[in-house]
Write an enzyme that holds these catalytic residues in place. Structure first.
Site, PDB file in Angstrom:
ATOM      1  N   ASN A 130      16.094  47.146   4.502  1.00 44.95           N
ATOM      2  CA  ASN A 130      15.802  45.797   4.026  1.00 44.95           C
ATOM      3  C   ASN A 130      14.764  45.090   4.895  1.00 44.95           C
ATOM      4  OD1 ASN A 130      17.772  46.068   1.998  1.00 44.95           O
ATOM      5  ND2 ASN A 130      19.380  45.442   3.424  1.00 44.95           N
ATOM      6  N   ASN A 160       9.909   5.566  29.916  1.00 42.29           N
ATOM      7  CA  ASN A 160       9.182   5.583  28.639  1.00 42.29           C
ATOM      8  C   ASN A 160       7.833   6.288  28.738  1.00 42.29           C
ATOM      9  OD1 ASN A 160      11.361   4.146  27.858  1.00 42.29           O
ATOM     10  ND2 ASN A 160      10.302   2.188  27.604  1.00 42.29           N
ATOM     11  N   TYR A 218       8.812   1.332  22.673  1.00 37.66           N
ATOM     12  CA  TYR A 218       9.775   2.427  22.750  1.00 37.66           C
ATOM     13  C   TYR A 218      11.101   2.051  22.088  1.00 37.66           C
ATOM     14  CZ  TYR A 218      13.039   5.879  24.507  1.00 37.66           C
ATOM     15  OH  TYR A 218      13.986   6.855  24.576  1.00 37.66           O
ATOM     16  N   SER A 255      22.112  48.491   5.620  1.00 34.91           N
ATOM     17  CA  SER A 255      23.251  47.836   4.994  1.00 34.91           C
ATOM     18  C   SER A 255      24.535  48.369   5.605  1.00 34.91           C
ATOM     19  CB  SER A 255      23.228  48.127   3.497  1.00 34.91           C
ATOM     20  OG  SER A 255      24.526  48.047   2.951  1.00 34.91           O
ATOM     21  N   LYS A 309      12.400  15.244  20.325  1.00 36.44           N
ATOM     22  CA  LYS A 309      12.355  16.558  20.976  1.00 36.44           C
ATOM     23  C   LYS A 309      13.145  17.626  20.210  1.00 36.44           C
ATOM     24  CE  LYS A 309      13.202  14.065  24.760  1.00 36.44           C
ATOM     25  NZ  LYS A 309      12.541  12.892  24.186  1.00 36.44           N
ATOM     26  N   GLU A 316      12.305  38.183   5.369  1.00 37.59           N
ATOM     27  CA  GLU A 316      13.155  37.167   4.725  1.00 37.59           C
ATOM     28  C   GLU A 316      13.446  36.023   5.680  1.00 37.59           C
ATOM     29  OE1 GLU A 316      15.709  39.864   1.614  1.00 37.59           O
ATOM     30  OE2 GLU A 316      16.098  40.140   3.724  1.00 37.59           O
ATOM     31  N   SER A 326      20.749  13.211  26.508  1.00 34.34           N
ATOM     32  CA  SER A 326      19.819  14.155  25.887  1.00 34.34           C
ATOM     33  C   SER A 326      19.606  15.377  26.776  1.00 34.34           C
ATOM     34  CB  SER A 326      18.475  13.469  25.618  1.00 34.34           C
ATOM     35  OG  SER A 326      17.975  12.877  26.809  1.00 34.34           O
ATOM     36  N   GLN A 385      14.092   9.453  21.495  1.00 38.32           N
ATOM     37  CA  GLN A 385      14.676  10.517  22.331  1.00 38.32           C
ATOM     38  C   GLN A 385      14.868  11.783  21.505  1.00 38.32           C
ATOM     39  OE1 GLN A 385      17.517   9.933  25.630  1.00 38.32           O
ATOM     40  NE2 GLN A 385      19.091  10.484  24.149  1.00 38.32           N
ATOM     41  N   THR A 441      -2.412  37.353 -10.660  1.00 39.27           N
ATOM     42  CA  THR A 441      -2.209  35.923 -10.885  1.00 39.27           C
ATOM     43  C   THR A 441      -0.930  35.836 -11.711  1.00 39.27           C
ATOM     44  OG1 THR A 441      -3.460  35.856 -12.948  1.00 39.27           O
ATOM     45  CG2 THR A 441      -4.711  35.430 -10.931  1.00 39.27           C
ATOM     46  N   HIS A 442      -0.124  34.839 -11.452  1.00 40.21           N
ATOM     47  CA  HIS A 442       1.207  34.722 -12.085  1.00 40.21           C
ATOM     48  C   HIS A 442       2.048  35.966 -11.812  1.00 40.21           C
ATOM     49  CE1 HIS A 442      -0.677  31.479 -14.485  1.00 40.21           C
ATOM     50  NE2 HIS A 442      -1.697  32.333 -14.535  1.00 40.21           N
ATOM     51  N   LYS A 460      19.909  51.845   2.237  1.00 36.64           N
ATOM     52  CA  LYS A 460      19.125  50.611   2.296  1.00 36.64           C
ATOM     53  C   LYS A 460      18.234  50.489   3.520  1.00 36.64           C
ATOM     54  CE  LYS A 460      19.087  47.621  -0.222  1.00 36.64           C
ATOM     55  NZ  LYS A 460      19.986  46.480  -0.483  1.00 36.64           N
TER      56      LYS A 460
END
Ligand code: ARG
Length: 471
Positions: free
Chosen positions: A289, A114, A321, A281, A329, A294, A27, A326, A159-160, A287
């Site tokens: 963006n 542990n 344990y 772009s 994480k 996003e 790990s 492990q 709304t909506h 553009k």
């Protein structure tokens, strides 16, 4: 006697580990992030061992200096991360033994990986959550400043995603203040959960030495040692609490991000995101963006998946344990690294956002957002609300058919719809007046919103104070 490059546990084994097992088992490629916390834990453990006479004073001094050197190597990027060492705990201990010899071999007395790893993870999380809390207050501050500047700005509330009723921009933004202040509380709870120290639980059953857990807990800044050694080594609730809080926070970030994307379309034109948080772009020169928004929206999916991931990982695990743990994480680190960018990025975007007040107002004016107010006006004149609703609905239908606004209807037309109408109608269909009338507690009237702003400022101040006290 095993050679230095062997596993600490190789005494019992006849065969060396298979290469594929090494890959599966290691790990260190991700848990190196725990290095400073592992060292911190080892220092407290070693000091306590010296206090109870398991280590001599000289031995502890050697350990202290040796761990200091390991920390320096780590900070300089000189520490060697080798999968043969399995994990960061083993790697650090091996390096310590390399550096100081015999005394280093005594550090793992009365300790297991542990309780060691659970302690390192809890310490790591305390640090990260404190940073998130600071970042959330930064975001709250940015929202509050924008809200304060938007106290006289009217836009349609939706709304909506259909225009519904006019609201103040400050009111709209303060809704996000509420959301993120709940996230602040959730993060704080996760911090509390990470304040219980697993160290001293040993592998699971406690240890054969008169250790002083209160002492190590105090030294490491934990509130207290855990009360049950089996729970101590198998508990990852603090990580789950954190991921739950992070997921909720990310959902809120995604909703704000989505709204900014909408507001900055040509169709809405309510706001403009600073160049610094947008991109262009490769083909369309015009553009601009809202990529940051996003991506913040997309990362909410990842954080929610991390929460689900750890939930699934822990589901059905018997005490105590298990090596499955492990991989806890992976979910935690990924989430920490995500929030470390997304929260401040959102603050930066809010702080530098340009609002187009005219477009907001025009959208409110173009809409039938005052229809509810007209219905209430008729109620005031004696109609039952359901009847008033129908009358106004029919007026709206007529306006749409004749391409008119509510203000264009003549008193004559109004009276034929309902004799209760009189000239005061034209004072009702005023946006400012309509907003001012929403004076119920928590509503959008300037008075209510000013009170919300004051209360929000006070809450933010007490959050900042609480953080200062706990630091
Ligand atoms: N690298 C391990 C983890 O992250 C440390 C604990 C190992 N314990 C064990 N019994 N193998 O969980």
């Amino acid at each position: 006697m095993n050679d230095q490059n062997d596993k600490f546990w190789s005494g019992r084994f006849e065969q060396p580990p298979h290469e594929l097992f090494e890959q599966l088992n290691a790990s260190i490629s991700f848990d190196w992030r725990l290095a400073p916390y592992d060292i911190q834990g080892s220092l407290a453990h070693g000091r306590m061992l010296a206090e109870i006479g398991v280590l001599s004073g000289e031995e502890f001094t050697l350990i202290e200096d040796g761990l200091g050197q390991v920390m320096t190597e780590f900070a300089r990027g000189e520490f060697n991360l080798d999968i043969a060492d399995e994990d960061i705990h083993t790697a650090i201990e091996k390096r310590l033994i390399e550096l100081i010899g015999e005394a280093g071999k005594k550090l793992h007395t009365a300790r297991s990986r542990n309780d060691q790893v659970a302690t390192g993870l809890a310490l790591y999380m305390q640090d990260q959550i404190r940073q998130h809390l600071a970042d959330v207050t930064g975001l709250l501050e940015a929202i509050l400043d924008k809200a304060a500047a938007g106290q006289a700005v009217i836009l349609p509330g939706y709304t909506h995603l259909q225009r519904a009723q006019p609201v103040l921009l400050a009111h709209h933004l303060l809704a996000y203040f509420e959301m993120f202040s709940r996230d602040y509380v959730r993060l704080w709870r996760a911090l509390d959960a990470a304040m219980v120290m697993p160290l001293g639980a040993g592998a699971l059953a406690g240890v054969n030495y008169p250790i002083n857990r209160e002492h190590t807990a105090a030294e490491l800044g934990f509130e207290r040692p855990g009360s049950n050694s089996m729970d101590d080594v198998s508990n990852r609730d603090f990580a789950l609490d954190y991921l739950g809080a992070a997921s909720n926070l990310s959902v809120h970030l995604s909703r704000l991000a989505a709204e900014l994307i909408l507001w900055t379309t040509s169709e809405f034109g309510f706001a403009e995101i600073a160049d610094a948080f947008t991109s262009g772009s490769s083909i369309m020169p015009q553009k601009k963006n809202a990529d940051a928004c996003e991506l913040i929206r997309a990362r909410a999916a990842k954080v929610a998946a991390n929460h689900m991931g750890l939930t699934s990982l822990l589901t059905g695990l018997p005490l105590a344990y298990n090596k499955d743990m492990q991989e806890d994480k992976l979910y935690v680190f990924d989430t920490v690294e995500t929030l470390t960018v997304t929260i401040p990025a959102m603050s930066g975007m809010i702080a530098t956002l340009t609002i187009n007040e005219e477009r907001m107002l025009a959208a409110a004016e173009e809409s039938f957002a005052l229809a509810t107010d007209i219905a209430d006006y008729l109620v005031d004149k004696g109609l039952a609300f359901r009847d008033a609703h129908r009358v106004v609905g029919e007026l709206v239908r007529k306006c749409i058919a004749e391409n008119k606004k509510l203000g264009d209807i003549s008193l004559e037309e109004l009276r034929s719809a309902a004799p209760e109408f009189d000239g005061s109608y034209y004072g009702v269909i005023d946006l400012q007046a309509a907003v001012a009338r929403k004076d119920s507690y928590g509503g959008t009237s300037p008075k209510q919103v000013a009170a919300q702003l004051t209360a929000a400022r006070e809450r933010l101040d007490s959050m900042l104070e609480a953080m200062e006290e706990s630091a």
